[in-house]
Every structure is written in structure tokens, then in C-alpha cells.
Design an enzyme around this catalytic site. Structure first.
Site, PDB file in Angstrom:
ATOM      1  N   HIS A   1       1.623  14.988  15.486  1.00  0.00           N
ATOM      2  CA  HIS A   1       2.988  15.263  14.642  1.00  0.00           C
ATOM      3  C   HIS A   1       1.689  15.536  13.601  1.00  0.00           C
ATOM      4  O   HIS A   1       2.677  16.808  12.829  1.00  0.00           O
ATOM      5  CB  HIS A   1       3.352  13.543  15.052  1.00  0.00           C
ATOM      6  CG  HIS A   1       4.717  13.240  13.886  1.00  0.00           C
ATOM      7  ND1 HIS A   1       5.133  12.507  13.826  1.00  0.00           N
ATOM      8  CD2 HIS A   1       5.436  14.934  13.515  1.00  0.00           C
ATOM      9  CE1 HIS A   1       6.494  12.164  12.890  1.00  0.00           C
ATOM     10  NE2 HIS A   1       6.668  13.662  12.743  1.00  0.00           N
TER      11      HIS A   1
ATOM     12  N   GLU B   1       2.044  19.179  13.403  1.00  0.00           N
ATOM     13  CA  GLU B   1       3.069  20.255  13.277  1.00  0.00           C
ATOM     14  C   GLU B   1       2.736  20.116  12.327  1.00  0.00           C
ATOM     15  O   GLU B   1       3.770  20.932  11.597  1.00  0.00           O
ATOM     16  CB  GLU B   1       3.201  19.510  14.323  1.00  0.00           C
ATOM     17  CG  GLU B   1       5.092  19.785  14.476  1.00  0.00           C
ATOM     18  CD  GLU B   1       6.293  19.061  13.702  1.00  0.00           C
ATOM     19  OE1 GLU B   1       6.967  18.984  12.915  1.00  0.00           O
ATOM     20  OE2 GLU B   1       6.140  17.900  15.396  1.00  0.00           O
ATOM     21  N   HIS B   2       3.243  18.636  11.304  1.00  0.00           N
ATOM     22  CA  HIS B   2       3.806  19.136  10.216  1.00  0.00           C
ATOM     23  C   HIS B   2       2.371  20.004   8.906  1.00  0.00           C
ATOM     24  O   HIS B   2       2.916  20.541   8.218  1.00  0.00           O
ATOM     25  CB  HIS B   2       3.896  17.682   9.403  1.00  0.00           C
ATOM     26  CG  HIS B   2       4.785  16.883   9.606  1.00  0.00           C
ATOM     27  ND1 HIS B   2       6.054  16.267   8.241  1.00  0.00           N
ATOM     28  CD2 HIS B   2       5.700  16.306  10.756  1.00  0.00           C
ATOM     29  CE1 HIS B   2       6.492  15.499   9.031  1.00  0.00           C
ATOM     30  NE2 HIS B   2       6.715  16.035  10.091  1.00  0.00           N
TER      31      HIS B   2
ATOM     32  N   GLU C   1       0.410  14.979   4.537  1.00  0.00           N
ATOM     33  CA  GLU C   1       1.485  14.731   5.617  1.00  0.00           C
ATOM     34  C   GLU C   1       1.227  13.305   6.492  1.00  0.00           C
ATOM     35  O   GLU C   1       1.944  12.973   7.213  1.00  0.00           O
ATOM     36  CB  GLU C   1       1.539  16.192   6.206  1.00  0.00           C
ATOM     37  CG  GLU C   1       1.600  17.236   5.358  1.00  0.00           C
ATOM     38  CD  GLU C   1       3.034  17.152   5.453  1.00  0.00           C
ATOM     39  OE1 GLU C   1       3.928  16.927   6.106  1.00  0.00           O
ATOM     40  OE2 GLU C   1       3.765  18.330   4.289  1.00  0.00           O
TER      41      GLU C   1
ATOM     42  N   GLU D   1       7.546   8.272   8.387  1.00  0.00           N
ATOM     43  CA  GLU D   1       8.863   8.529   9.001  1.00  0.00           C
ATOM     44  C   GLU D   1       8.497   7.734  10.448  1.00  0.00           C
ATOM     45  O   GLU D   1       9.910   7.153  10.666  1.00  0.00           O
ATOM     46  CB  GLU D   1       8.264  10.460   9.490  1.00  0.00           C
ATOM     47  CG  GLU D   1       9.752  10.487  10.711  1.00  0.00           C
ATOM     48  CD  GLU D   1       9.073  12.220  10.790  1.00  0.00           C
ATOM     49  OE1 GLU D   1       7.824  13.059  10.386  1.00  0.00           O
ATOM     50  OE2 GLU D   1       9.369  12.751  12.392  1.00  0.00           O
TER      51      GLU D   1
ATOM     52  N   ARG E   1      38.408  17.052  36.338  1.00  0.00           N
ATOM     53  CA  ARG E   1      38.705  18.127  36.419  1.00  0.00           C
ATOM     54  C   ARG E   1      39.487  19.686  36.388  1.00  0.00           C
ATOM     55  O   ARG E   1      39.113  20.328  36.935  1.00  0.00           O
ATOM     56  CB  ARG E   1      39.152  17.437  37.606  1.00  0.00           C
ATOM     57  CG  ARG E   1      38.833  16.757  39.177  1.00  0.00           C
ATOM     58  CD  ARG E   1      39.245  15.613  39.901  1.00  0.00           C
ATOM     59  NE  ARG E   1      41.092  15.781  40.387  1.00  0.00           N
ATOM     60  CZ  ARG E   1      41.657  15.636  40.479  1.00  0.00           C
ATOM     61  NH1 ARG E   1      42.060  14.450  40.527  1.00  0.00           N
ATOM     62  NH2 ARG E   1      42.897  16.420  40.967  1.00  0.00           N
TER      63      ARG E   1
HETATM   64 ZN   LIG Z   1       7.587  14.847  11.402  1.00  0.00          ZN
END
Ligand SMILES: [Zn+2]
Length: 1081
Positions: A164, A167-168, A242, A264, A706
Site C-alpha cells: 500500500h 502504491e502511494h 507516504e 488512512e 423479472r
Molecule cells: Zn491509500
């Protein structure tokens, strides 16, 4: 940015179709931006897309909107007012696409396989990069909304959150783009229709999309450079910013933790539903990579070292471990050329082997886990949660079994009337369902179901009820009508392929990657037609019981790999977690020498200085951008014919919709008495979920499933610029195949006129579910709650919305829960009175989107529908002029992170709307607030929003460790604008980025719907043209002038904060009398 969590609350009305075929991300939405229509999505700060896996259909019999926030408000963003449509090409021309073997060879690729996929009218080719082994799916078709994505397998070994944080971090500067955050530059200055990154439990995805080819390749290049050559692996400061770091301003103060991911995840770990999801996943998979948290546990994140971080990148962010997706109408040869430039710089490595996910072995007996979650002090005993989770198989399932399981899941849980869902909610044992049913996007599928809002004594009863219901379903099978309703709903959604604002190509990519990532065939998940027909045939031949009962028995009832997770409320937990953190930090400080402390203070200052220093202009120029001449001068046109049928205004939008008719019936809400407003969301739910004299609620629900593609009912409220009275409507939204439009209008009529408000027990459930949902929102989307509250203090439309979806609504629900038993007759007649006040031909407006012939065919149906409505409502027009009192408020909830807001109405200070305001507010969000609130403040997000209808300008932060400090940053915004120096390039980027928002990509139904809203709000095409010209001609002078307008927020603004008790107390000490404190959870 996001990681995925395994469980999802069913309150989100999941649809099996998305489960069956879109094995994409997000289970339990950590925050529900996409559904809380009250605020724009702060796309930058979050870099995530909630609800990836839910194709935005109208969930049958449950409004997509009412399920999370009970009312819809217009965001005020210009972007939502404009539209760009795409029509699915009628005639695919597969021959025109494709790469010759010679071209592939030239760029170092070999063709592995190639197919024409009729379900998405695309030619798809799988290539292998010979030197590195990187795999590429190149999908060509006529969709202008082009998509690129690169995905790495990134299984973590611990809960430090490496994937994570990486990723940042990779988006924070790279070799070719050596600036602080190229990602933010792209947000500011590109025409992207999608730009984000996600972390899954075992993979990391980097997708982008654009309709402009030049822009698209710019985005691709920035992303490729970011993942392969990021600066963060050499720069510890990015990792600190980060990920995590110690912060110390002055050696005499206390040390604290800072970091974007750290905060976060603190937010995620403050939410009971997320804690449940994590506990369930970890207990189901104790022995493989899913047993740890790829997102990061805030108590473990600080154990992560920079060296481990570097190593992880080197190992896994490598072409040998990459899967790359291209989709759309661009030149497939060019794709290979671009890729080879990057891939060719590497030699093959062993990452593909090292990153394989090992399957979890099945247990021989069930397991029970008890976990605590932070709760407020209220003495409500019904706060426990219990969830049963099964790991279904040790090996991946074959396609047919998987498809059948997805179908079974929809049968059990897909509609409010589906048996497992209905029985659990009707039991009265809990408030809302937890657990997402079948989840199949990881290596091994699982099934989860449970309840929240349960009292401790009732936990065994919930478990028993679930088991008995499953047994009963296995023994008795399902109703034929229910099977038909699920089949129609799934088929409809597959053919409609309505991915909402989510690019179609991305939805397909996430589906494909769900198998491809485990070395399975990436084409298979895209082809649904044959297996679906086979399943249909089997059901027709053998009966549904023969198909589904063995599945329930084998995978659930006789499966010992069962994990029961019980969650207990703990009023001490939030304080304990904080004390634990404090203790560690004190120890850290005690272990440091004076020099260490001085060094830390210096490093803190250095990091902040770096964060606050703007990128040099040369670096900024490195990021490719379009020029203003690439931008169309006119707004996107939506064909709209305003006509009249029997004296009722009818809007028609002639657009290609693949034979689907979309319609909205809107009733003016202004005749409604003020005291009935708070009943409106429950009224809407009752219309869809109570039944008529002739049809039980289950039958009505099945009938909708339906015959149609779904019907929803919800209130819509917005201010109207220049008017005191708000625009407020009840909207019934539905869709069906054009050939079934008759059924659609019939059902809308039944819902509006024949539903009886007599089912007290069901109504009681609605109240409990809504209450649970509101409480969840308060923890997960506190910024939305704060924004609604500020709006309610500043304008009438805001007040109405808050009454139907804010703290006031939560208070109403709590008192209503007690009243339902004593005052049922009165409540029932209130619901009836709402119907009588709203339902009339004279207050009605119809909106339809389809192609010309289908529109014309529907006119007589509309006429018949209108004939059945009462001519006039029996209510006199009333006027709502209420607002909440204007004090600053601090709303206290058990959380580790805050949501800080401040707002004012700038029209009241004389500001006149100009298109430049869109450019400026976007710029403030992406520079000033991003840098101060997120980057140096450590919050997950900070942004501003200008509601051009009401004039309310608001600042908001998201998962914020600070409180007063953030308010000070807001207050300094006017000075930031006054001192701003801006070169032409920066200004151009800001303008282009704003146009990207304004021209946001829309499918035809969204185009028609936006046009309806514009009509209701009196926004003409001339006004749109004028605003566009103002946007395009925005100058630096406009920025300086805007400073005067938003100074009103500092001077006269009202502040609402959703925060932890400790932070509120500290703020109170520092600025006594600043807030009124309100305890809500
Ligand atoms: Zn994040």
C-alpha cells in the site's frame, strides 16, 4: 488509494451480476464517496475508486442512493452538469484491429493467443514480451474511452502495509518526471476519465483512462515511468511522507507518528465493519498471504524499514511480474512500441515465481474468533456483530461452478426479498446485514454472512438462524419467480453493461485480471454468453433445486472451514489504542539522546520544507500536457426535446442505448409539509419494499426483477442560483428493455399508487437499517456528515438534505425507533399523507432516454401512466425556510482520525459566479490543500468544494490527524491566492484539468439524467457555453480576485468537525468557546 477488504456490507445492495462477472476490487467500502452524492469525490486525495465491483445499475427495489445517504444532493460541481456520451458501436469491425506478427516481432513480443470476444465486441490479443516475460492483453474495439492498466502481484508477508505504501509512493516522482507528485500534475492538467491506483490483498493495479489519444499516451507514459523507475526507492523522505515517520517540531514536545497511509489506515481501523472484514479474512486464511493486511495495520506500519520497502519494489515491480492491459480504439501497434521502450530495459527475473499465492489448506473443524472494536459510551446493548465465513474450496473453481455459485448468491441475497436477507432482517435480531455473500476475487472463493446491531445474548440465535435458513433453502429450493427475477436481472445488467462513471474497459480489465493474476486464462472471464446459456438450460431441464441444493450442501453446510467472527463493542478501546501509541512514542523519546532529538526536529523541519517547496518550473514542464487548442470550444451537447404529453412536460433524449429505455418521473416536493420531510427516505423505501393489496412485498420485488432492469425512488434537493426557494423533487428512476416499457410504467404506477403502508414490522426494520447505515457513514464519511451539517446552517436546500441524511436524520431515526410501536397509526398516516401531497399530474415531469423509435413508442405508455395519476395534489404549496443555528460544532465520535470542515456562502458577500471559480477551486484543492493538509499535515485528504447553486464554498479534510491546525490552513487560503505566482503552463494545465471535469465521461443514461437535473435547476445551454468560455479564459487576475470572495470563509465561516473526544477536548482547551460539542456515537 485503496486496498481491498474482504467483507462488504450488504446494505450496499450488491448485485450478483457484478459478482459473477466483475471480479474486481472493493468489498467493504471504507468510505462511500461514490454513493454519497452530496459531495464531489476528492479524486486526488483518495486515489481510489470505491465500489469497483458494482456496476452501477439501479439495484432492484432498493435505491442506490437511499442505501447509504437517504437523499441526493447536487454536488454543485460543474462537472456533474455536463455530459459526454458514448454509444456502444452498433457494427463492430474486428478486421480493422490487430497487430501483424511482423510488428509484434519488431517490438520484441510474441503473440500467445487471439480471440474475437462478442460480449464486448472486441478483438483481444495476448502477447508475451520475449525478453522479460511480461504479459500484455491488447483489446481493440471502437470505445473511445481508452484504458491502460499495469498490475503486479504483490503478496505481503506481514501487516506493515508495504504494498500500500509503495502504491502511494511510486506516484511521487520518477526518473523521467522528477517532480514531487506527477500524479497530482495529471490530476490537475489532463483530460483523464479515470486516474487511480489500488492495492489488493495480493496485487497492485495502476489504471488510467482518457478519450483523447494524445492525453491517453501521456498518462500511460507517466504511469509506466512511475512503476518502473520511481524516485521513492532512493528517497527516504517519500517513504516517510507516504508511509510513516516520527514527527517532532521541538525537542521539548512529544513525538508523534505521521504518514498518509498511516492515517488512512487509522481511519480504516476506526470502522467496525472494516475491522470485521479484516478479522474474517485473516481468520479464514491463517497460513497464506491473506492472513496479513496488505493495507497496513497502524500498530505494525511503524515496524517497516526503508530497506524492506526498497527490496519489495525491486523484487515485484518488474516486467517479469507484470500484467499489462490496453483497451479502446487506439492503434494496437503503438501500444507495443511504447511498452517495449520500458520493458526492454530489464532482463527476466524470478519474481513471477516468488510472487505466486499459495492456497490456504481447508480446516478440519470450525474456528471461532472474538474481536473488540472501538465504540462510543452509549448504553445501547445491541452493538455486537457476528459473521459466519466459509472458505469454499482449496483449489480455484471451474467456471461453471463459479457462475452457479454467483447465481446462488443473488438468489439468497440479491434483492430485499431474497430469502436469506429477508429472514435475517425480519428476525429482529440485528439492524443490518454484514458479510458480502460470495466473494471470488481472491485465489479461493469464500462466503460470508452475518448481522450487526445484535445484543450479546442473541448471537447464538443469529448463528442458528443462518444455519437453519441455509438448510431450509437446500431442502426446499427456490421459488420459480425468484429464479426468473435473478436471471433477468443478471442478464439485463450484462447486456446493458452500464458501468456508470467507471470506464467499461477498466471494468473488463478487473474482471480479466481476477483470473489472469493466478496464471489462468485472461479471456475466459470476458465471455459470459455460453456459460450463462448452459446454466439457464440446466435450470430449465433439471429444475433450480437440482442445480443449487448440492452447492449449498457441499460448499457451505458440509464444509468444516467455517470461521465465526464475533465483534464486541469496547468503549475503552479507542482510548487504549491511543494510550498504547503514546506509550511507544514516549519510550522512543526516552531512548533518544539530546542530539538524536535535535536531529529529529531538524529532519522534521527538512521534510516539511521539502513538502512545502514548489517544484521548479523545469520539472513541472517534464509532465506532458495538452494545449488549449486541443480543447473543444463548446460544451458537450445532449439532444433534448422538451415536449408535452397531456399537459405534462416530457423531456426526451434521443441517444443510442442498445434498446434500453431509461426513464425518470419527478414530482415536485414543495407541497410537502415541513414536519413530513424526515419521513421521505423511509417513504421511498416503503414504496419499493412493502407490497400492495394484491402483491406481497416479495412478489412485487420479484416482478420488478423479472420485468425491468430496476427501479429506484429517492429525493433530490439542490439550491437554485439566484432563488431563495430550493429545488426539491421526488424522483422515480427505472429502466427496462424497450419492449418491456409497458411493464416498467405499470410497475412505477403500482409502486406509487397501490403500495400500502401497513407493514409495521417491516417499517421498523427500515428504521433500524437506516440508523445502522447512518452510524456507519458517520465513522467512514465524516466529511460528508460535516459538509451536510454546514450546508444546513447556510441554506435551505442544505437544511432539507441534512434532515433526510445528516445528524438530524440520525436523531430522528433514533426517536422514531422508539415511536414505531406506540404511534404506528400516526406514522402510517404520515406516509399516506406524503403520497397524497406529492402524487399529482400537475407536479409531475417525465424524462426519457432511448433511441428515437423507442422514445416514440413509449409516448402512449406515458400518456396512459399520466392518466392514472390524480390531477392535483391535495396539499397547498408550503415554503420551507428553515436552517440550523449557525454555531461552530464539534461532533464527537469514537475515532482515531478527524474530519474538519469550514464553509460560508460567498454569494451573500456579493460574489458573482464566473467560470473561473471552477478552475480556482480545483487548483486550491490540488495544490494548497493537498500540500498542507495531506502532504505535510498527514491527513488522507483535504479539498474544497464550491456549490455554484447555493454559493456555499466549503473546505473539508478526510482522515485528518489534526483539527485546529487544519482550520488555520483553510483560513490562510486567501493569502495563498494573493501571493500566488503562476506561469502560463501552470495556468493552462489548471484550465485543461477543469475542462476534463466539466466534460466528464458519461454513458447515455447519465447524459439524459444530467440533462434532467440541468432542466430542473434552470441551467441552459447558453449558460453552459458562457461558463465554458469563462473557464477557458481564466487569468491569474481571477485567482487574486477570488481571494476576496473566499476570505468570507475565514471571517464569517461556520465550522463543523467530526472528531475524537481527545482532539475535541484539546481544541477546546486551546480555543475555548470555539465549538459547541455534540456527542453522537
Ligand atoms: Zn491509500
Amino acid at each position: 488509494m485503496e486496498r481491498t477488504i474482504l467483507l462488504r456490507s450488504l446494505s450496499c445492495s450488491p448485485l450478483a451480476c457484478s459478482r459473477l462477472f466483475s471480479r474486481s476490487a472493493h468489498r467493504l467500502p471504507a468510505h462511500s464517496f461514490s454513493r454519497s452524492h452530496s459531495r464531489p469525490i476528492p479524486r486526488g486525495p483518495c486515489r481510489r475508486s470505491p465500489h469497483l465491483r458494482r456496476w452501477r445499475l439501479l439495484p432492484v427495489a432498493s435505491s442506490p442512493y437511499s442505501s447509504s445517504s437517504s437523499c441526493v444532493r447536487f454536488s454543485g460541481r460543474y462537472s456533474s452538469l455536463s455530459a459526454r456520451a458514448v454509444a456502444t458501436p452498433t457494427q463492430p469491425s474486428p478486421e480493422t484491429f490487430g497487430v501483424s506478427d511482423g510488428v509484434a516481432e519488431k517490438y520484441g513480443f510474441e503473440k500467445v493467443s487471439e480471440e474475437f470476444i462478442k460480449e464486448c465486441k472486441s478483438k483481444a490479443t495476448l502477447f508475451r514480451h520475449k525478453k522479460t516475460g511480461a504479459e500484455i492483453m491488447s483489446v481493440s474495439n471502437e470505445d473511445e474511452n481508452k484504458v491502460f492498466g499495469i498490475v503486479f502481484r504483490t503478496p505481503p508477508k506481514d501487516s506493515t502495509g508495504i504494498p500500500h505504501i509503495l502504491e502511494h509512493s511510486v506516484l511521487c516522482g520518477s526518473r523521467k518526471y522528477p517532480l514531487k507528485e506527477p500524479f497530482v500534475e495529471l490530476l490537475k492538467g489532463s483530460l483523464h476519465t479515470f486516474l487511480n491506483a489500488f492495492t489488493y490483498p495480493d496485487r497492485t493495479c495502476y489504471p488510467v483512462a482518457s478519450t483523447n489519444t494524445k492525453d491517453f499516451y501521456n498518462l500511460v507514459d507517466v504511469y509506466l515511468d512511475a512503476v518502473f523507475f520511481p524516485k521513492c526507492v532512493e528517497d527516504i523522505q517519500t517513504f516517510q511522507q507516504e508511509g510513516w515517520h516520527y514527527e517532532l517540531d521541538n525537542p521539548s514536545e512529544e513525538i508523534s507518528y505521521k504518514g498518509v497511509v498511516f492515517n488512512e489506515m487509522k481511519g480504516v481501523y476506526s470502522q467496525p465493519d472494516s475491522i470485521l472484514g479484516r478479522a474474517s479474512q485473516q481468520a479464514l486464511f491463517p497460513d497464506n498471504t491473506y492472513g496479513v493486511d496488505s493495507g497496513g495495520d497502524p500498530q505494525v506500519i511503524p515496524k517497516l524499514t526503508f530497506e524492506e520497502f526498497q527490496e519489495f519494489h525491486q523484487k515485484y515491480y518488474h516486467p517479469s511480474n507484470a500484467r499489462i492491459w490496453f483497451y479502446g480504439d487506439d492503434d494496437p501497434n503503438e501500444r507495443l512500441r511504447i511498452l517495449n521502450e520500458y520493458l526492454d530495459q530489464f532482463d527476466a527475473n524470478s519474481a513471477a515465481n516468488d510472487s505466486k499465492v499459495e492456497p490456504q489448506k481447508l480446516f478440519s473443524k470450525p474456528v471461532r474468533v472474538v474481536e473488540k472494536y472501538p465504540a462510543g459510551e452509549g448504553n445501547d446493548a445491541k452493538k455486537h456483530m457476528v459473521c459466519l465465513n466459509w472458505l469454499l474450496s482449496e483449489k480455484p473453481l471451474d467456471l461453471e461452478t463459479e457462475l452457479s455459485l454467483g447465481f446462488l448468491d443473488h438468489l439468497m441475497l440479491g434483492f430485499p426479498a431474497s430469502p436469506l436477507r429477508k429472514i435475517l432482517l425480519e428476525s429482529g435480531l440485528g439492524d443490518a446485514i454484514v458479510g458480502g455473500g460470495i466473494e471470488d476475487e481472491l485465489l479461493q472463493p469464500q462466503f460470508s454472512i452475518g448481522l450487526k446491531g445484535v445484543s450479546e445474548d442473541d448471537i447464538p440465535k443469529v448463528e442458528e438462524l443462518i444455519m437453519n435458513t441455509l438448510k431450509k433453502l437446500a431442502e426446499e429450493g427456490f421459488d420459480t419467480d425468484a429464479v426468473e427475477a435473478s436471471m433477468n436481472t443478471i442478464e439485463f445488467s450484462l447486456r446493458e453493461n452500464n458501468t456508470g462513471s467507471f470506464p467499461r474497459g477498466l471494468s473488463l480489465m478487473l474482471r480479466s485480471i481476477g483470473k489472469w493474476i493466478y496464471d489462468m486464462n485472461p479471456f475466459e472471464p470476458l465471455k459470459y454468453e455460453e456459460p450463462l446459456m448452459a446454466l439457464k438450460k440446466r435450470i430449465a431441464k433439471e429444475g433450480s433445486k437440482a442445480v443449487f441444493s448440492p452447492l449449498i450442501e457441499k460448499f457451505i453446510l458440509n464444509n468444516p472451514h467455517l470461521v465465526t467472527v464475533e465483534m464486541q463493542p469496547d468503549t475503552e478501546k479507542a482510548a487504549q489504542d491511543e494510550a498504547f501509541e503514546k506509550e511507544i512514542l514516549e519510550k522512543v523519546k526516552a531512548s533518544m539522546t539530546e542530539e538524536d532529538l535535535a536531529e529529529l526536529a531538524r529532519a522534521t523541519m527538512e521534510l516539511r520544507l521539502k513538502q512545502e517547496t514548489p517544484d521548479p518550473p523545469e520539472a513541472l514542464k517534464a509532465v506532458p500536457s495538452l494545449s488549449l487548442s486541443d480543447i473543444p470550444k463548446e460544451p458537450i451537447h445532449v439532444p433534448t426535446e422538451v415536449g408535452d404529453i397531456d399537459g405534462v412536460k416530457v423531456l426526451q433524449h434521443d441517444l443510442f442505448t442498445n434498446d434500453v429505455l431509461y426513464t425518470e418521473v419527478a414530482f415536485d416536493m414543495s407541497p410537502l409539509k415541513q414536519e413530513l420531510l424526515q419521513f421521505v427516505p423511509l417513504f421511498c423505501q416503503s414504496l419499493l419494499e412493502m407490497g400492495t393489496k394484491d402483491l406481497s412485498f416479495v412478489q412485487l420485488n420479484q416482478l420488478i426483477g423479472r420485468k425491468t432492469g430496476g427501479i429506484s425512488v429517492y429525493p433530490f434537493t439542490s439550491s437554485v442560483r439566484g432563488k431563495e426557494d430550493p429545488c426539491s423533487h421526488l424522483i422515480v428512476r427505472g429502466k427496462s428493455m424497450a419492449g418491456r416499457a409497458d411493464d416498467l410504467f405499470n410497475l412505477v404506477n403500482i409502486i406509487l399508487q397501490e403500495v400500502q403502508f401497513t407493514d409495521q414490522q417491516r417499517f421498523k426494520q427500515f428504521v433500524s437499517q437506516s440508523k445502522a447505515r447512518m452510524e456507519n457513514r458517520l465513522r467512514g464519511s465524516g466529511h460528508g456528515i460535516a459538509a451536510a451539517r454546514m450546508d444546513a446552517k447556510l441554506n435551505v436546500a442544505g437544511w432539507i438534505s441534512e434532515q433526510m441524511g445528516g445528524i438530524s436524520y440520525l436523531e430522528f431515526l433514533r426517536s422514531l425507533e422508539e415511536r414505531v410501536d406506540q404511534d404506528w397509526d400516526e406514522i402510517s398516516s404520515s406516509l399516506e399523507e406524503i403520497r397524497k401531497s406529492l402524487l399529482s399530474k400537475s407536479s409531475c415531469l417525465i424524462n426519457m432516454t432511448a433511441d428515437g423509435q423507442n422514445l416514440r413508442n413509449s409516448e402512449k405508455l406515458v400518456s396512459k401512466f399520466l392518466d392514472s395519476l390524480p390531477r392535483n395534489s391535495n396539499a397547498a404549496s408550503t415554503s420551507w425556510r428553515a436552517r440550523l443555528s449557525p454555531e461552530n460544532e464539534a461532533i464527537v465520535i469514537p475515532t482515531q482520525v478527524n474530519y474538519v470542515g469550514k464553509a460560508a456562502n460567498i454569494y451573500e458577500t456579493g460574489y458573482q459566479l464566473d467560470g473561473s471559480a471552477y478552475v480556482i477551486s480545483k487548483y486550491i484543492s490540488n495544490t494548497w490543500l493537498w500540500d498542507r493538509v495531506r502532504v505535510s499535515g498527514g491527513a488522507y485528504g483535504g479539498f474544497c468544494d464550491f456549490d455554484t447553486h447555493s454559493g456555499v464554498f466549503s473546505f473539508l479534510s478526510y482522515r485528518d490527524p489534526n483539527l485546529l491546525k487544519t482550520l488555520d490552513i483553510y483560513d490562510a487560503t486567501a493569502d495563498f491566492l494573493r501571493e500566488l505566482e503562476m506561469d502560463d503552463d501552470t495556468l493552462t494545465k489548471a484550465i485543461i484539468g477543469t475542462i476534463g471535469d466539466v466534460d466528464s465521461y458519461q454513458l447515455p443514461d447519465a447524459k439524459g439524467y444530467s440533462s434532467l437535473l440541468r432542466h430542473l435547476l434552470g441551467i441552459t445551454d447558453e449558460e453552459r457555453q458562457k461558463r465554458r468560455e469563462e473557464i477557458l479564459s481564466t487569468s491569474v487576475k481571477d485567482f487574486k480576485e477570488f481571494a476576496d470572495a473566499i476570505e468570507a470563509v475565514r471571517n464569517k465561516g461556520v465550522s463543523v468537525t467530526v472528531a475524537s473526544p481527545d482532539d475535541v477536548e484539546a481544541a477546546h482547551r486551546e480555543r475555548s468557546g470555539h465549538f459547541q460539542v455534540k456527542k453522537v456515537l
